[in-house]
Design a protein around this motif. Structure first.
Motif, PDB file in Angstrom:
ATOM      1  N   ASP A  38      22.346  20.925  72.721  1.00  0.00           N
ATOM      2  CA  ASP A  38      21.159  20.336  72.908  1.00  0.00           C
ATOM      3  C   ASP A  38      20.243  21.119  73.910  1.00  0.00           C
ATOM      4  N   LYS A  39      20.839  21.205  75.211  1.00  0.00           N
ATOM      5  CA  LYS A  39      20.037  21.703  76.232  1.00  0.00           C
ATOM      6  C   LYS A  39      19.726  23.407  75.812  1.00  0.00           C
ATOM      7  N   LEU A  40      20.907  23.947  75.336  1.00  0.00           N
ATOM      8  CA  LEU A  40      20.675  25.232  74.989  1.00  0.00           C
ATOM      9  C   LEU A  40      19.767  25.393  73.844  1.00  0.00           C
ATOM     10  N   LEU A  41      19.581  24.708  72.818  1.00  0.00           N
ATOM     11  CA  LEU A  41      18.559  24.770  71.654  1.00  0.00           C
ATOM     12  C   LEU A  41      17.181  24.424  72.272  1.00  0.00           C
ATOM     13  N   ARG A  42      17.147  23.408  73.139  1.00  0.00           N
ATOM     14  CA  ARG A  42      15.815  22.868  73.709  1.00  0.00           C
ATOM     15  C   ARG A  42      15.331  24.109  74.646  1.00  0.00           C
ATOM     16  N   ASP A  43      16.109  24.750  75.458  1.00  0.00           N
ATOM     17  CA  ASP A  43      15.749  25.972  76.234  1.00  0.00           C
ATOM     18  C   ASP A  43      15.218  27.182  75.191  1.00  0.00           C
ATOM     19  N   THR A  44      15.723  27.520  74.042  1.00  0.00           N
ATOM     20  CA  THR A  44      15.506  28.486  72.990  1.00  0.00           C
ATOM     21  C   THR A  44      14.142  28.128  72.711  1.00  0.00           C
ATOM     22  N   ILE A  86       6.085  22.206  76.067  1.00  0.00           N
ATOM     23  CA  ILE A  86       7.038  23.164  76.722  1.00  0.00           C
ATOM     24  C   ILE A  86       7.520  22.252  77.888  1.00  0.00           C
ATOM     25  N   ASP A  87       6.679  21.699  78.341  1.00  0.00           N
ATOM     26  CA  ASP A  87       7.177  20.927  79.536  1.00  0.00           C
ATOM     27  C   ASP A  87       8.227  19.761  79.142  1.00  0.00           C
ATOM     28  N   LYS A  88       7.620  19.170  78.085  1.00  0.00           N
ATOM     29  CA  LYS A  88       8.412  17.749  77.677  1.00  0.00           C
ATOM     30  C   LYS A  88       9.841  18.332  76.982  1.00  0.00           C
ATOM     31  N   ILE A  89       9.709  19.424  76.452  1.00  0.00           N
ATOM     32  CA  ILE A  89      11.201  19.705  75.716  1.00  0.00           C
ATOM     33  C   ILE A  89      12.107  20.483  76.712  1.00  0.00           C
ATOM     34  N   SER A  90      11.567  21.050  77.660  1.00  0.00           N
ATOM     35  CA  SER A  90      12.474  21.780  78.768  1.00  0.00           C
ATOM     36  C   SER A  90      12.971  21.001  79.780  1.00  0.00           C
ATOM     37  N   THR A  91      12.311  19.866  80.299  1.00  0.00           N
ATOM     38  CA  THR A  91      12.748  18.975  80.920  1.00  0.00           C
ATOM     39  C   THR A  91      13.333  17.598  80.717  1.00  0.00           C
ATOM     40  N   ILE A 113      18.075  14.178  64.311  1.00  0.00           N
ATOM     41  CA  ILE A 113      17.855  14.734  65.412  1.00  0.00           C
ATOM     42  C   ILE A 113      17.851  16.405  65.112  1.00  0.00           C
ATOM     43  N   TYR A 114      18.741  16.632  64.209  1.00  0.00           N
ATOM     44  CA  TYR A 114      18.914  18.135  63.461  1.00  0.00           C
ATOM     45  C   TYR A 114      17.857  18.178  62.774  1.00  0.00           C
ATOM     46  N   GLN A 115      17.040  17.512  62.164  1.00  0.00           N
ATOM     47  CA  GLN A 115      15.938  17.964  61.315  1.00  0.00           C
ATOM     48  C   GLN A 115      14.833  18.009  62.252  1.00  0.00           C
ATOM     49  N   PHE A 116      14.814  17.417  63.314  1.00  0.00           N
ATOM     50  CA  PHE A 116      13.463  17.428  64.359  1.00  0.00           C
ATOM     51  C   PHE A 116      13.790  18.904  64.732  1.00  0.00           C
ATOM     52  N   ASP A 117      15.174  19.217  65.171  1.00  0.00           N
ATOM     53  CA  ASP A 117      15.297  20.436  66.003  1.00  0.00           C
ATOM     54  C   ASP A 117      14.952  21.832  64.919  1.00  0.00           C
ATOM     55  N   ALA A 118      15.281  21.560  63.557  1.00  0.00           N
ATOM     56  CA  ALA A 118      14.791  22.625  62.543  1.00  0.00           C
ATOM     57  C   ALA A 118      13.316  22.816  62.545  1.00  0.00           C
ATOM     58  N   ALA A 119      12.624  21.484  62.969  1.00  0.00           N
ATOM     59  CA  ALA A 119      11.141  21.457  62.902  1.00  0.00           C
ATOM     60  C   ALA A 119      10.531  22.262  63.813  1.00  0.00           C
ATOM     61  N   PHE A 120      11.260  22.222  65.061  1.00  0.00           N
ATOM     62  CA  PHE A 120      10.596  23.002  66.091  1.00  0.00           C
ATOM     63  C   PHE A 120      10.434  24.494  65.690  1.00  0.00           C
ATOM     64  N   PHE A 121      11.566  25.030  65.317  1.00  0.00           N
ATOM     65  CA  PHE A 121      11.691  26.268  65.022  1.00  0.00           C
ATOM     66  C   PHE A 121      10.694  26.656  63.827  1.00  0.00           C
ATOM     67  N   GLU A 122      10.324  25.822  63.101  1.00  0.00           N
ATOM     68  CA  GLU A 122       9.447  26.072  62.045  1.00  0.00           C
ATOM     69  C   GLU A 122       7.968  25.900  62.700  1.00  0.00           C
ATOM     70  N   LEU A 123       7.913  25.168  63.430  1.00  0.00           N
ATOM     71  CA  LEU A 123       6.606  24.786  64.331  1.00  0.00           C
ATOM     72  C   LEU A 123       6.252  26.079  65.273  1.00  0.00           C
ATOM     73  N   ALA A 124       7.432  26.632  65.824  1.00  0.00           N
ATOM     74  CA  ALA A 124       7.183  27.817  66.584  1.00  0.00           C
ATOM     75  C   ALA A 124       6.757  28.981  65.784  1.00  0.00           C
ATOM     76  N   ASP A 125       7.076  29.184  64.652  1.00  0.00           N
ATOM     77  CA  ASP A 125       6.642  30.187  63.645  1.00  0.00           C
ATOM     78  C   ASP A 125       5.114  29.826  63.438  1.00  0.00           C
ATOM     79  N   GLN A 126       4.864  28.703  63.082  1.00  0.00           N
ATOM     80  CA  GLN A 126       3.622  28.212  62.641  1.00  0.00           C
ATOM     81  C   GLN A 126       2.668  28.537  63.726  1.00  0.00           C
TER      82      GLN A 126
END
Length: 172
Positions: A38-44, A86-91, A113-126
């Motif tokens: 989870d921490k590795l994912l959020r850092d990414t 960024i601050d919320k997800i990294s801290t 939670i996994y669905q939210f995590d996948a959404a973060f990557f999609e949002l990053a691309d958007q």
């Protein structure tokens, strides 16, 4: 997320691998691995958004240099929203509750939670595409306000998505 979990699991030290053979301890190790993943994912995710936040700051400088001062405040709002996410997800505290924690994550919640995590990557691309659009619109003042509003809206959506993910993790 499974990729991050496998990476963390493969990086276990020999002691953890040995201890995983003790009855009941394997579940603890798996939960700890999930926390690490989870921490590795959020850092990414944070790094991906950080790249776009830096770009928004550069675009503000470009706007000032090109005499487009009236758009700097709007771009700053977008940058602040990105920074908030960024601050919320990294801290955030490490996820997936521990062995003796009051809050336990069940499989159904974990899937959410996994669905939210996948959404973060999609949002990053958007967000990247939206920042690209702002950059491309620097020469078109008619299109620029909408391009900036899109970045702001996507950054707000990232914060809202994080908040919903956090609610799933803390509900119980």
């Amino acid at each position: 997320m499974d990729e991050f979990f496998k990476t963390v699991t493969n990086m276990q030290d020999p002691f953890k691998k040995l201890m995983s053979h003790i009855p009941g301890f394997n579940g603890y190790v798996e939960r700890q691995n999930r926390r690490d993943a989870d921490k590795l994912l959020r850092d990414t995710v944070a790094r991906r958004f950080e790249e776009q936040w830096k770009r928004t700051s550069q675009l503000q400088s470009d706007m000032v240099s090109n005499g487009m001062i009236s758009y700097v405040d709007d771009m700053e709002k977008a940058a602040i929203k990105l920074r908030t996410f960024i601050d919320k997800i990294s801290t955030a505290p490490r996820g997936y509750s521990g062995l003796f924690d009051a809050v336990k994550i069940n499989e159904k919640e974990l899937e959410k939670i996994y669905q939210f995590d996948a959404a973060f990557f999609e949002l990053a691309d958007q967000v990247k595409n939206a920042v690209d659009n702002v950059e491309a619109s620097l020469g078109d003042e008619a299109a620029l306000p909408a391009a900036i509003r899109n970045v702001t809206a996507l950054a707000r959506l990232a914060v809202e998505t994080y908040n919903k993910r956090y609610e799933v993790m803390t509900a119980g």
